[in-house]
Design an enzyme around this catalytic site. Structure first.
Site, mmCIF file in Angstrom:
data_model
loop_
_atom_site.group_PDB
_atom_site.id
_atom_site.type_symbol
_atom_site.label_atom_id
_atom_site.label_comp_id
_atom_site.label_asym_id
_atom_site.label_seq_id
_atom_site.Cartn_x
_atom_site.Cartn_y
_atom_site.Cartn_z
ATOM 1 N N ASN A 194 -8.915 7.739 11.681
ATOM 2 C CA ASN A 194 -8.159 9.306 11.365
ATOM 3 C C ASN A 194 -9.050 9.893 10.292
ATOM 4 O O ASN A 194 -8.375 10.589 9.745
ATOM 5 C CB ASN A 194 -6.850 8.831 10.679
ATOM 6 C CG ASN A 194 -5.905 8.027 11.631
ATOM 7 O OD1 ASN A 194 -5.695 8.332 12.765
ATOM 8 N ND2 ASN A 194 -5.400 6.956 10.899
ATOM 9 N N ARG A 195 -10.440 9.796 10.439
ATOM 10 C CA ARG A 195 -11.311 10.528 9.517
ATOM 11 C C ARG A 195 -11.253 10.266 8.121
ATOM 12 O O ARG A 195 -11.766 11.044 7.277
ATOM 13 C CB ARG A 195 -11.148 12.179 10.003
ATOM 14 C CG ARG A 195 -11.292 12.726 11.540
ATOM 15 C CD ARG A 195 -13.008 12.512 11.606
ATOM 16 N NE ARG A 195 -13.424 13.199 12.834
ATOM 17 C CZ ARG A 195 -13.315 12.358 14.081
ATOM 18 N NH1 ARG A 195 -13.028 11.060 14.239
ATOM 19 N NH2 ARG A 195 -14.161 12.713 15.226
ATOM 20 N N LEU A 196 -10.626 9.260 7.902
ATOM 21 C CA LEU A 196 -10.603 8.728 6.408
ATOM 22 C C LEU A 196 -11.894 7.975 6.220
ATOM 23 O O LEU A 196 -11.590 6.652 5.782
ATOM 24 C CB LEU A 196 -9.238 8.205 6.170
ATOM 25 C CG LEU A 196 -8.046 9.126 6.108
ATOM 26 C CD1 LEU A 196 -6.773 8.390 5.850
ATOM 27 C CD2 LEU A 196 -8.270 10.261 5.240
#
Length: 218
Positions: A194-196
């Site tokens: 999730n692009r974290l």
């Protein structure tokens, strides 16, 4: 310009590994060596390839891929033509950046620092270890300069082949040698869902030789 492929739809969800402050070495160069060895052991293509970014005195940037040829406790070493575009940039502005990207491991490393020329001994030793064709190519190619055609390069290469025929050791050109990038910032990026993404950064204060470890938002 149109394309049948919607570039905005290209994405990958990273989920292989994680990176935490408690998992990294206190020395970023040791941490780099750990990741580099893992990239080599994974049989990645060109694991030592890195993007070298330079800028001229006016701040106009340029970037290209070069190969890492050594890592010491002082920094990262590579070799090139001193008179090339990048060589001229570094002679006038020693601030540079490096980027390694290993997509198969979902990892990236960024380096910022100052570059200096390697010693003549280090340059001689590495030049002597290169294949014969690469040694001759260092003499034949006026790197980054305009040439009329391919035939001009091949003629120059043949000329130096004749000149050095029979020599046990080809001398290193004075215009060719090594550089050492001494880092003041190294960032390790590990892709996460999730692009974290995990971003662990090592930095130095102006008045300290010690590395400070922190985390950046993705």
């Amino acid at each position: 310009m149109s394309t049948s492929l919607n570039l905005a739809d290209i994405r990958k969800n990273y989920a292989r590994q994680e990176l935490h402050e408690s998992l990294v070495s206190p020395d970023p160069l040791q941490q780099f060596n750990t990741w580099l060895q893992e990239a080599i052991q994974a049989n990645l293509p060109e694991p030592t390839a890195m993007v070298l970014a330079t800028a001229d005195p006016e701040g106009v940037p340029s970037a290209r891929v070069v190969l890492l040829k050594g890592v010491t406790d002082q920094g990262f070493m590579f070799f090139t033509n001193y008179l090339s575009h990048k060589g001229q940039d570094m002679a006038r502005n020693p601030a540079v950046a490096l980027t390694f990207f290993w997509p198969e491991l979902e990892r990236q490393i960024r380096v910022e620092g100052l570059v200096t020329k390697a010693s003549s001994l280090e340059s001689d030793q590495y030049f002597g270890s290169r294949p014969l064709g690469s040694q001759i190519g260092a003499w034949a190619s006026p790197q980054s300069k305009p040439v009329t055609n391919r035939e001009q390069l091949e003629a120059a290469n043949q000329e130096y082949e004749r000149k050095f025929a029979g020599l046990a050791n080809i001398p290193r050109p004075e215009h060719w040698g090594g550089y050492l990038v001494q880092p003041d910032l190294i960032e390790f990026w590990q892709g996460r869902p999730n692009r974290l993404h995990d971003r662990i950064v090592y930095s130095k204060n102006d008045n300290s030789a010690d590395w400070q470890i922190g985390r950046l938002a993705p």
